[in-house]
Scaffold this active site. Structure first.
Site, mmCIF file in Angstrom:
data_model
loop_
_atom_site.group_PDB
_atom_site.id
_atom_site.type_symbol
_atom_site.label_atom_id
_atom_site.label_comp_id
_atom_site.label_asym_id
_atom_site.label_seq_id
_atom_site.Cartn_x
_atom_site.Cartn_y
_atom_site.Cartn_z
ATOM 1 N N THR A 150 8.328 53.417 -36.731
ATOM 2 C CA THR A 150 8.685 52.432 -37.495
ATOM 3 C C THR A 150 9.938 52.076 -36.520
ATOM 4 O O THR A 150 10.586 52.627 -37.385
ATOM 5 C CB THR A 150 7.905 51.923 -38.835
ATOM 6 O OG1 THR A 150 6.398 52.099 -38.967
ATOM 7 C CG2 THR A 150 8.588 50.378 -39.189
ATOM 8 N N ARG A 178 -6.381 48.852 -38.937
ATOM 9 C CA ARG A 178 -6.041 49.586 -39.903
ATOM 10 C C ARG A 178 -4.237 49.042 -40.508
ATOM 11 O O ARG A 178 -3.549 48.871 -39.094
ATOM 12 C CB ARG A 178 -6.076 51.498 -39.173
ATOM 13 C CG ARG A 178 -5.015 51.719 -40.246
ATOM 14 C CD ARG A 178 -3.974 52.068 -39.962
ATOM 15 N NE ARG A 178 -2.639 53.057 -40.769
ATOM 16 C CZ ARG A 178 -1.274 53.258 -40.184
ATOM 17 N NH1 ARG A 178 -0.600 52.929 -39.820
ATOM 18 N NH2 ARG A 178 -0.919 54.049 -41.184
ATOM 19 N N ASP A 181 1.617 50.753 -44.034
ATOM 20 C CA ASP A 181 3.156 50.752 -45.348
ATOM 21 C C ASP A 181 3.855 49.106 -44.233
ATOM 22 O O ASP A 181 4.186 48.637 -45.431
ATOM 23 C CB ASP A 181 4.180 51.549 -45.699
ATOM 24 C CG ASP A 181 4.929 51.842 -44.174
ATOM 25 O OD1 ASP A 181 3.941 52.156 -43.289
ATOM 26 O OD2 ASP A 181 6.028 52.336 -44.125
ATOM 27 N N THR A 201 9.787 54.448 -42.734
ATOM 28 C CA THR A 201 8.972 54.970 -41.796
ATOM 29 C C THR A 201 8.095 56.653 -42.225
ATOM 30 O O THR A 201 8.631 57.286 -43.037
ATOM 31 C CB THR A 201 9.961 54.332 -40.547
ATOM 32 O OG1 THR A 201 8.453 55.437 -39.312
ATOM 33 C CG2 THR A 201 10.835 55.580 -41.012
ATOM 34 N N LEU A 203 4.090 58.225 -42.580
ATOM 35 C CA LEU A 203 2.684 58.471 -42.896
ATOM 36 C C LEU A 203 1.935 57.296 -44.262
ATOM 37 O O LEU A 203 2.706 57.274 -44.849
ATOM 38 C CB LEU A 203 2.254 59.074 -43.483
ATOM 39 C CG LEU A 203 0.596 58.786 -43.489
ATOM 40 C CD1 LEU A 203 -0.278 59.441 -42.449
ATOM 41 C CD2 LEU A 203 -0.228 60.426 -44.158
ATOM 42 N N GLY A 204 1.767 56.094 -43.296
ATOM 43 C CA GLY A 204 1.990 54.408 -44.481
ATOM 44 C C GLY A 204 1.211 54.734 -45.683
ATOM 45 O O GLY A 204 1.194 54.062 -46.863
#
Ligand code: ASP
Length: 318
Positions: A150, A178, A181, A201, A203-204
């Protein structure tokens, strides 16, 4: 003092544009929008905006958010399709008192009514990535979700305003609908001009469990430097996640306080970021974890050239 910090090497050209605005006494909100738009528009970055990798159904669904640390205005779009600059839609939404976070069809209807540029965000290159990955998942037993990045930024302007913003296509091969974050306040980003701002940034699904950006800003409020606040937030969260769940996904964070001091932390070995402030010219750094701490050094020209070459090299279907 002004400053800008952003996740990943891909933010370099955008950060450069943001920097020009900030050094000419422009506002942080304008700088961050320009900077993130530049990343969204660049077709070779496959995790943000145009050229971003699609979801499982080969649709590009984008998430973006904007927070003004002076007014605490917050706006976000989640899983929006077919609009060129999700960050601009999020910024506009942030000015509303109600309905400032919109998802899917609602976000698209709003963007259409407000006249934002429509664009098919699925490029031929992204389609090739998609098809190749599908084959790799079967043939090489690859995890479908590896591959993301991100763009997250924090900007401080000469008037003391801190803003943060994010934009992403989220996890590659994510399920339709989906949301990670990045558009979630406190998780992907937070800003408070009395203190500073942060962005994350990785794994949300895990980042959201730690509301990590808010945590970093709160730690800075206790007097910690941005570097210490980032390290403390990531290592405390990692400890908790390992204890409770046995694992933590990738997580990398950036922060800048309202004096233009900055910091980063990561639990991976290849996090890169871009930073500039009134005292130091724009620089790409490479960071990695070292125990509870994060160490970083300026990226060499050779490394940056390789990075760009790798992103832009011709791509063929396997
Ligand atoms: N945090 C983003 C998400 O989970 C992905 C990333 O930062 O790479 O959607």
């Amino acid at each position: 003092m002004w400053g800008i910090i952003a996740t990943w090497t891909m933010a370099k050209d955008g950060a450069e544009e943001g920097k020009k605005i900030l050094e000419n006494k422009g506002e942080a909100g304008e700088a961050i929008e320009k900077a993130i738009k530049s990343v969204e528009d660049f077709p070779y970055y496959k995790s943000v905006g145009y050229g971003g990798l699609p979801n499982e159904e080969m649709e590009v669904e984008l998430d973006a958010a904007y927070m003004d640390g002076t007014t605490l205005d917050f706006g976000a779009v989640c899983a929006i399709k077919d609009f060129a600059n999700p960050i601009s839609v999020a910024k506009k939404l942030s000015k509303l008192n109600e309905n400032s976070v919109l998802v899917g069809a609602g976000a698209e209807a709003y963007a259409h009514k407000e006249g934002f540029e429509r664009k098919n965000m699925l490029t031929d290159r992204a389609k090739i990535h998609y098809k190749n990955r599908k084959k790799d998942i079967i043939n090489l037993e690859l995890k479908p979700y590896s591959g993301h990045d991100t763009v997250g930024m924090v900007c401080l302007d000469s008037f003391g305003n801190v803003v943060s913003g994010t934009s992403t296509s989220g996890l590659f091969m994510k399920k339709k609908g989906r949301v990670g974050d990045s558009p979630i306040i406190g998780s992907g980003l937070y800003a408070d001009s009395d203190i500073g701002g942060a962005s994350a940034t990785g794994l949300g699904e895990d980042i959201m469990k730690g509301i990590i950006s808010y945590e970093i800003v709160k730690l800075m409020e206790t007097g910690l430097s941005p570097q210490k606040a980032c390290e403390e937030a990531v290592s405390n969260f990692e400890k908790k996640m390992i204890k409770r769940r046995g694992k933590l996904g990738d997580i990398s964070v950036i922060a800048m306080n309202n004096k233009g001091e900055w910091g980063v932390a990561t639990n991976i070995d290849n996090f890169s970021f871009v930073v500039a402030n009134e005292n130091s010219d724009i620089c790409i750094y490479r960071a990695k974890r070292k125990g509870r701490e994060t160490i970083y050094e300026p990226a060499t020209k050779e490394w940056v050239d390789n990075y760009v070459e790798e992103r832009m090299k011709p791509l063929e279907e396997k």
